[in-house]
Design an enzyme around this catalytic site. Structure first.
Site, mmCIF file in Angstrom:
data_model
loop_
_atom_site.group_PDB
_atom_site.id
_atom_site.type_symbol
_atom_site.label_atom_id
_atom_site.label_comp_id
_atom_site.label_asym_id
_atom_site.label_seq_id
_atom_site.Cartn_x
_atom_site.Cartn_y
_atom_site.Cartn_z
ATOM 1 N N ARG A 137 -34.984 -18.074 34.536
ATOM 2 C CA ARG A 137 -35.894 -16.951 34.294
ATOM 3 C C ARG A 137 -35.677 -15.912 35.382
ATOM 4 N NH1 ARG A 137 -41.176 -18.702 35.311
ATOM 5 N NH2 ARG A 137 -41.204 -17.384 37.160
ATOM 6 N N GLU A 153 -36.152 -11.866 41.466
ATOM 7 C CA GLU A 153 -35.441 -13.130 41.736
ATOM 8 C C GLU A 153 -35.019 -13.760 40.419
ATOM 9 O OE1 GLU A 153 -37.996 -16.037 43.575
ATOM 10 O OE2 GLU A 153 -39.502 -15.907 42.004
ATOM 11 N N ASN A 155 -34.909 -17.587 38.802
ATOM 12 C CA ASN A 155 -35.341 -18.975 38.961
ATOM 13 C C ASN A 155 -34.362 -19.873 38.219
ATOM 14 O OD1 ASN A 155 -38.274 -18.562 40.100
ATOM 15 N ND2 ASN A 155 -38.054 -17.115 38.415
ATOM 16 N N SER A 160 -41.062 -22.140 34.737
ATOM 17 C CA SER A 160 -42.264 -22.611 34.025
ATOM 18 C C SER A 160 -42.725 -21.655 32.928
ATOM 19 C CB SER A 160 -43.398 -22.837 35.017
ATOM 20 O OG SER A 160 -43.660 -21.635 35.705
ATOM 21 N N LYS A 326 -33.042 -17.727 47.657
ATOM 22 C CA LYS A 326 -33.231 -16.336 48.089
ATOM 23 C C LYS A 326 -32.033 -15.848 48.913
ATOM 24 C CE LYS A 326 -37.760 -16.348 46.844
ATOM 25 N NZ LYS A 326 -37.831 -17.649 46.192
ATOM 26 N N LYS A 380 -39.260 -13.078 52.854
ATOM 27 C CA LYS A 380 -39.249 -14.241 51.958
ATOM 28 C C LYS A 380 -38.550 -15.444 52.599
ATOM 29 C CE LYS A 380 -39.332 -11.987 47.438
ATOM 30 N NZ LYS A 380 -38.726 -12.051 46.117
ATOM 31 N N GLU A 384 -39.705 -21.779 46.504
ATOM 32 C CA GLU A 384 -40.082 -21.424 45.135
ATOM 33 C C GLU A 384 -41.529 -21.842 44.910
ATOM 34 O OE1 GLU A 384 -37.936 -19.732 43.403
ATOM 35 O OE2 GLU A 384 -36.353 -20.049 44.860
ATOM 36 N N GLY A 385 -42.138 -21.277 43.848
ATOM 37 C CA GLY A 385 -43.442 -21.781 43.418
ATOM 38 C C GLY A 385 -44.640 -20.929 43.781
ATOM 39 N N ARG A 467 -46.617 -11.797 33.459
ATOM 40 C CA ARG A 467 -47.716 -12.249 34.318
ATOM 41 C C ARG A 467 -48.419 -11.028 34.893
ATOM 42 N NH1 ARG A 467 -44.256 -16.078 38.040
ATOM 43 N NH2 ARG A 467 -42.818 -14.407 37.493
#
Length: 491
Positions: A137, A153, A155, A160, A326, A380, A384-385, A467
């Site tokens: 993603r 970024e 993923n 998810s 990253k 950064k 992740e998450g 989102r």
């Protein structure tokens, strides 16, 4: 930076002019719809909700109405998705590039170091992943000032919401069909979203390539998972497509295991077959393993290594996982680095056009500028998450601290240009309560890549995740509690 055509998204629906009674009516209908259609997560206030399905469910947090988004930007994000897939695949094959680019990070970041150790062991085995599967993603924000859609970024592990994102699009379409006349909007402007089926197709095709009809797909999960229903949607689609038809069924068995269970029950046969609890595994699909907290003991690390050493198809393999870090993203943004992996000049230009500014902390000019103007940067770590990034005055304080200490800890971070998306009034629904707030949105474009040796079987975009978060919040993860699920209304 050149400006792409099109403008930043202006609200199509007049959020100020909607009657309060209509809002409450729509919110009620939306809550009923969510409950009936499985747009749910585990309720963290209920003790067993992350372990036992059907116990303590609550609707997933969502935006009541879709966010306006320029169609030309949506199309360009879809167009570039296969190029990102190809790039990740090429980078994953260059073990030296991964090891060299992360060598400084390795010294100061224990988690990255452990991942690199596994990668080294796989390289020493001289083992090539002939069948490679990526379910990715790419996340973007639309910068208000430049009108550019900028890449945040990619993923490569545990992307998810392939299940719940489709449901939010369906929910919004349903609400606009019913209330569109009152709102002056058309449900057909919400693009169709079939990520759950497309991801299931990719997993099923990978399973077919593995060529053992008795083997299963294994979903690697956290011991406690409040987002389990998103994962169950995908497993259900592996059995039969959503909405569940009698035809086009994959009929692939999926099992769920934690890393600790894999350590306990897993074994490698001499031919490289991975068995877990006596069951042969064709595809390992990670929905955990991306954060240090996922490895509380040596058992979890042993499980990760065992899977990497096996012939099972990993989604992602350790090299795909590292290619999505990253630091690698920042290295790829350097001049002439993309040319090392991609030949097509047009593809390289497409990627460069959407890259936001990315810098290593050994660039003293940029560090000086970030100390002077910290509000223009995001710091950064290799995590992740959601919930890990550093913003505002904290950027300045951390950079000054790193300069004072003078050790190599700066290698654990990168600097990124801060993107300022358009702020719009939105109705956000969480825990059954609808409230109005000023919010910003982030687009995620899902993509799948599957190849067997030289044959590329799938390379395509697969749908999207929108989102939306309150504009005063820096972070954007839904599962981490910062944002709500949304869909888009094309303008």
């Amino acid at each position: 930076m050149e400006t792409q055509e099109g403008s930043a998204s202006k609200p199509v629906i007049d959020f100020h002019g909607i009657d309060e009674e209509l809002i409450q009516k729509m919110a009620y209908d939306a809550l009923v719809w969510s409950s009936l259609h499985g747009l749910v997560v585990g309720d963290k206030s209920v003790q067993r909700s992350g372990k036992v399905p059907g116990v303590g469910m609550v609707h997933a947090p969502f935006a009541l109405l879709p966010v306006a988004f320029p169609e030309n930007h949506w199309k360009s994000a879809c167009e570039v998705a296969p190029v990102f897939n190809e790039l990740i695949d090429r980078v994953s094959l260059d073990g030296n590039f991964l090891q060299d680019s992360l060598s400084r990070t390795k010294k100061v970041d224990v988690f990255t170091s452990r991942l690199l150790d596994i990668h080294s062991k796989v390289l020493e085995m001289n083992k090539t992943e002939e069948i490679r599967l990526g379910l990715h993603r790419s996340d973007y924000m639309l910068d208000e000032q430049t009108k550019l859609l900028l890449h945040i970024e990619i993923n490569t592990i545990s992307s998810s919401f392939p299940g719940l994102s489709c449901l939010v699009s369906d929910l919004h379409r349903s609400l606009l069909k019913r209330y569109g006349e009152h709102l002056g909007s058309d449900s057909k402007r919400i693009p169709s979203n079939t990520t759950v089926n497309r991801f299931a197709d990719a997993l099923a095709k990978a399973w077919t390539e593995y060529n053992n009809p008795r083997a299963a797909v294994m979903v690697v999960v956290q011991p406690e998972e409040h987002n389990m229903y998103d994962q169950h949607w995908l497993c259900a689609a592996l059995k039969e497509k959503y909405p569940f038809h009698l035809y086009n069924t994959h009929n692939v068995t999926a099992i769920r295991k934690t890393l600790a269970e894999i350590d306990k029950e897993g074994e490698l046969l001499p031919d490289g077959t991975l068995l877990v609890g006596g069951q042969a595994i064709a595809v390992v699909y990670f929905r955990t393993g991306y954060a240090p907290t996922d490895y509380p003991s040596e058992a979890e690390w042993r499980a990760r290594l065992l899977m990497e050493q096996s012939l099972a198809i990993k989604c992602p393999s350790i090299s795909y996982h590292l290619a999505g870090t990253k630091k690698i993203q920042q290295e790829l943004a350097k001049p002439n680095v993309l040319e090392r992996f991609l030949e097509n000049k047009e593809d390289i230009t497409k990627l460069q056009k959407c890259f936001a500014g990315l810098w290593s902390l050994d660039d003293s000019d940029i560090v000086k500028r970030a100390i002077e103007r910290p509000e223009l940067f995001v710091m950064k770590p290799q995590r992740e998450g959601g919930g890990n990034n550093i913003y505002g005055d904290d950027v300045k304080e951390n950079l000054l601290r790193l300069q004072r200490e003078g050790n190599e800890e700066d290698a654990a971070y990168i600097l990124m240009q801060r993107i300022f998306p358009i702020v719009s009034p939105m109705f956000l629904v969480r825990n059954g309560i609808c409230h109005k707030d000023h919010a910003v949105s982030e687009l995620g474009v899902y993509s799948a890549y599957l190849r067997n040796k030289d044959k590329v079987i799938i390379n395509d975009q697969c749908g999207y995740l929108m989102r939306t978060k309150v504009s005063s919040s820096n972070e954007g993860g839904v599962a981490a509690g910062f944002a709500v699920l949304d869909s888009m209304y094309l303008t």
